[in-house]
Design a protein around this motif. Structure first.
Motif, PDB file in Angstrom:
ATOM      1  N   ALA A 299      -4.208  14.943 -20.407  1.00 24.47           N
ATOM      2  CA  ALA A 299      -3.501  16.199 -20.103  1.00 24.47           C
ATOM      3  C   ALA A 299      -2.269  15.869 -19.270  1.00 24.47           C
ATOM      4  N   ALA A 300      -1.383  16.827 -19.157  1.00 30.11           N
ATOM      5  CA  ALA A 300      -0.182  16.590 -18.350  1.00 30.11           C
ATOM      6  C   ALA A 300       0.216  17.852 -17.608  1.00 30.11           C
ATOM      7  N   LYS A 301       0.717  17.644 -16.416  1.00 32.83           N
ATOM      8  CA  LYS A 301       1.141  18.775 -15.589  1.00 32.83           C
ATOM      9  C   LYS A 301       2.598  18.546 -15.180  1.00 32.83           C
ATOM     10  N   ASP A 302       3.435  19.542 -15.474  1.00 29.19           N
ATOM     11  CA  ASP A 302       4.873  19.428 -15.160  1.00 29.19           C
ATOM     12  C   ASP A 302       5.183  20.047 -13.796  1.00 29.19           C
ATOM     13  N   GLY A 303       6.465  19.989 -13.458  1.00 28.07           N
ATOM     14  CA  GLY A 303       6.911  20.650 -12.232  1.00 28.07           C
ATOM     15  C   GLY A 303       6.491  19.916 -10.977  1.00 28.07           C
ATOM     16  N   ILE A 304       6.362  18.613 -11.075  1.00 23.52           N
ATOM     17  CA  ILE A 304       5.883  17.818  -9.942  1.00 23.52           C
ATOM     18  C   ILE A 304       7.070  17.184  -9.217  1.00 23.52           C
ATOM     19  N   THR A 305       6.986  17.161  -7.904  1.00 21.75           N
ATOM     20  CA  THR A 305       7.985  16.484  -7.072  1.00 21.75           C
ATOM     21  C   THR A 305       7.299  15.363  -6.305  1.00 21.75           C
ATOM     22  N   ALA A 306       7.906  14.171  -6.348  1.00 25.34           N
ATOM     23  CA  ALA A 306       7.344  13.033  -5.599  1.00 25.34           C
ATOM     24  C   ALA A 306       8.153  12.833  -4.325  1.00 25.34           C
ATOM     25  N   ILE A 307       7.459  12.549  -3.237  1.00 25.34           N
ATOM     26  CA  ILE A 307       8.127  12.309  -1.949  1.00 25.34           C
ATOM     27  C   ILE A 307       7.672  10.948  -1.432  1.00 25.34           C
ATOM     28  N   LYS A 308       8.637  10.081  -1.157  1.00 21.93           N
ATOM     29  CA  LYS A 308       8.295   8.759  -0.597  1.00 21.93           C
ATOM     30  C   LYS A 308       8.750   8.699   0.851  1.00 21.93           C
ATOM     31  N   ILE A 309       7.843   8.311   1.741  1.00 24.26           N
ATOM     32  CA  ILE A 309       8.183   8.166   3.158  1.00 24.26           C
ATOM     33  C   ILE A 309       8.051   6.683   3.479  1.00 24.26           C
ATOM     34  N   SER A 375       6.248  14.499 -14.043  1.00 25.20           N
ATOM     35  CA  SER A 375       4.999  15.015 -14.628  1.00 25.20           C
ATOM     36  C   SER A 375       3.857  14.062 -14.316  1.00 25.20           C
ATOM     37  N   ILE A 376       2.699  14.657 -14.054  1.00 25.29           N
ATOM     38  CA  ILE A 376       1.497  13.826 -13.916  1.00 25.29           C
ATOM     39  C   ILE A 376       0.813  13.793 -15.273  1.00 25.29           C
ATOM     40  N   ILE A 403       7.102   4.092 -14.955  1.00 22.32           N
ATOM     41  CA  ILE A 403       6.050   4.797 -14.214  1.00 22.32           C
ATOM     42  C   ILE A 403       6.437   4.831 -12.731  1.00 22.32           C
ATOM     43  N   ARG A 404       6.365   6.017 -12.138  1.00 26.27           N
ATOM     44  CA  ARG A 404       6.744   6.178 -10.731  1.00 26.27           C
ATOM     45  C   ARG A 404       5.553   5.943  -9.790  1.00 26.27           C
ATOM     46  N   MET A 405       4.376   6.424 -10.209  1.00 23.15           N
ATOM     47  CA  MET A 405       3.167   6.215  -9.401  1.00 23.15           C
ATOM     48  C   MET A 405       1.956   6.039 -10.325  1.00 23.15           C
ATOM     49  N   ILE A 406       0.947   5.308  -9.836  1.00 21.81           N
ATOM     50  CA  ILE A 406      -0.316   5.164 -10.580  1.00 21.81           C
ATOM     51  C   ILE A 406      -1.450   5.462  -9.602  1.00 21.81           C
ATOM     52  N   SER A 407      -2.430   6.244 -10.055  1.00 18.99           N
ATOM     53  CA  SER A 407      -3.575   6.492  -9.198  1.00 18.99           C
ATOM     54  C   SER A 407      -4.850   6.245  -9.998  1.00 18.99           C
ATOM     55  N   ILE A 419       5.291  10.196 -14.151  1.00 19.36           N
ATOM     56  CA  ILE A 419       6.446   9.755 -14.948  1.00 19.36           C
ATOM     57  C   ILE A 419       7.517  10.847 -14.929  1.00 19.36           C
ATOM     58  N   ASN A 420       8.701  10.504 -15.421  1.00 18.70           N
ATOM     59  CA  ASN A 420       9.737  11.532 -15.578  1.00 18.70           C
ATOM     60  C   ASN A 420       9.287  12.517 -16.648  1.00 18.70           C
ATOM     61  N   THR A 421       9.527  13.806 -16.410  1.00 19.88           N
ATOM     62  CA  THR A 421       9.100  14.817 -17.388  1.00 19.88           C
ATOM     63  C   THR A 421       9.721  14.551 -18.762  1.00 19.88           C
ATOM     64  N   GLU A 422      10.926  14.009 -18.786  1.00 16.89           N
ATOM     65  CA  GLU A 422      11.569  13.769 -20.091  1.00 16.89           C
ATOM     66  C   GLU A 422      10.793  12.724 -20.918  1.00 16.89           C
TER      67      GLU A 422
END
Ligand code: ADP
Ligand code: ASP
Ligand code: MG
Length: 437
Positions: A299-309, A375-376, A403-407, A419-422
């Motif tokens: 499944a995939a979920k859009d509208g996600i924002t990633a924040i790196k500190i 998107s996740i 890939i921006r993050m992996i969990s 990943i990027n929504t595109e």
């Protein structure tokens, strides 16, 4: 007692509404939860948007167009004159109410009342239809027993307390009808369980009365192994565990409202996903059991924002993550994914109302980077039986996508990738080909 929920398309036309009796057996004890007729809630959202902008003329045009649609709807649903006039009276009542809002102050409080009209209409009209063909039913007002608190959390004990005497009052009746989606909030105002919330109503009711089963009747034969709107050749999944279904719903499988699995899971009420257009199809059974050691669905979920500190203060320090999380907590912003390294932490959120304030406060720790339009993608299955190999297969399938993050390992049911929504469509297709074809 069973709970049967019918979604928007399942009550989307007079013909479909009439056909519900192929599925509903009026002799069985059940609460039937109805959504608004498909398209209605979207129209009500549009009407509210115009009223919030004080664009009265456009709002009135939209209200009149929807009113005309409902006049046609009742004319076809209720051919007998007596019942037709009852139906028309109901329709006129709701549309007169909508039109009356045009000249008053319109706030988010009125907006919630507007959004409630769809479910109020569908249930009342269905109740009149049943009467018109001699089927006895009781219409239960959801606003009397569905409630959320100040954190938007539903109050199941309240529902039990209010609903039990109500059902007892109508002892001897078997078929109860009520509205999905709508509820009251902690101020007693009309509110709702967010878009797609009728699934949540069904699950909450199942939990509140410890129903034998919750059935979600929709326009597809169960939870598929990928998003059928994006990927071809998806297939229904016969069985899912509550955990697997919860992950899929939360991470974007539109067939279920994101939170709808939790009440059923907590009270161990089995949930069946079934197809109104094909009632004989097996659908999906969600329960405590599931097939072990298999990749089930994507499944995939859009509208996600990633924040790196990024912060050197994180190095060898304890308490750092708590301080970061406290900021999100203060702004009531849930975190979905999290990954950490020795000097940086990345989190994702999808509730963005307080993003600016959060970033401002996070700057106290070091540099902050924000990536929007993410998107996740979530691969769900039972990864506990045989631990090796799954992650490698998943990553190999999308090795051509950044890939921006992996969990992985947070639970044994889920591998999540940011990943990027595109790139989402390509990711879903590649994963499907590699994991299922
Ligand atoms: P309803 O109006 O009955 O609540 P929804 O439109 O909310 O129906 O949900 C059903 C739709 O969910 C399907 O028509 C399908 O397009 C979409 N969907 C997205 N992901 C999945 C999935 N994994 N399995 C089944 N359906 C899915
Ligand atoms: N009618 C509401 C919506 O469209 C609730 C639902 O259909 O579940 O979001
Ligand atoms: Mg839905």
């Amino acid at each position: 007692m069973k709970i049967l929920k019918f979604g928007g398309t399942s009550v989307g036309s007079p013909e479909r509404m009439k056909k519900l009796l192929d599925i509903i057996d009026p002799l069985q004890e059940q609460i039937v939860v109805l959504s608004a007729v498909s398209g209605t809630t979207n129209s009500l959202v549009e009407i509210s948007a115009k009223l919030l902008k004080e664009d009265k003329q456009s709002a009135l045009t939209l209200i009149n167009a929807l009113h005309t649609k409902y006049n046609e709807f009742v004319t076809e649903l209720l051919p007998e004159a007596d019942y037709l006039s009852q139906g028309k009276e109901v329709v006129d009542y709701h549309f007169n109410f909508l039109s009356s809002l045009i000249n008053d102050l319109f706030t988010p409080i009125e907006e919630k009342v507007v959004l409630a009209q769809g479910e109020l209409l569908s249930t009342t009209l269905y109740h009149i239809y049943l009467k018109s063909i001699g089927v006895q039913s009781v219409l239960l007002p959801a606003l009397d027993f569905m409630k959320i608190d100040e954190d938007n959390e539903p109050d199941i004990p309240f529902t039990t307390e209010k609903l039990t005497p109500l059902l007892a009052k109508y002892k001897g009746n078997k078929l109860f009808i009520t509205q999905g989606f709508i509820c009251r909030n902690s101020f007693g105002e009309v509110d709702n369980l967010r878009r797609g919330g009728s699934d949540y109503t069904a699950s909450l009711l199942g939990a509140a009365i410890l129903a034998e089963e919750v059935q979600i009747w929709t326009d597809i034969d169960g939870m598929h192994n990928n998003d059928p709107r994006i990927v071809k050749n998806t297939k229904p999944i016969a069985r899912l565990s509550f955990d697997e279904a919860a992950e899929l719903a939360y991470f974007g499988a539109k067939i279920l409202h994101p939170q709808s699995v939790f009440p059923a899971q907590k009270y161990r009420i089995p949930v069946r996903l079934l197809n109104t257009m094909e009632p004989q199809a097996a659908g999906t059974l969600i329960s405590t059991e599931s097939e072990r050691g298999k990749i089930k669905s994507i499944a995939a979920k859009d509208g996600i924002t990633a924040i790196k500190i990024q912060s050197s203060r994180m190095l060898l320090a304890y308490g750092f993550l708590r301080k970061v999380f406290e900021i999100f907590e203060r702004y009531k912003t849930p975190i979905d994914m999290i990954t950490t390294s020795e000097v940086a932490v990345s989190v994702t959120i999808d509730y963005l109302d307080n993003l600016e304030n959060i970033i401002k406060e996070l700057h106290a720790f070091g540099s902050v980077e924000v990536d929007k339009d993410q998107s996740i993608v979530c691969v769900v299955g039972d990864f506990s039986a045989e631990k090796h190999g799954y992650a490698a297969r998943v990553l190999d399938a999308i090795k051509h996508i950044p890939i921006r993050m992996i969990s992985y390992g947070g639970s044994s049911y889920n591998i999540s990738l940011l990943i990027n929504t595109e790139d989402k469509t390509e990711a879903l297709k590649s994963l499907h080909n590699r994991l299922f074809e």
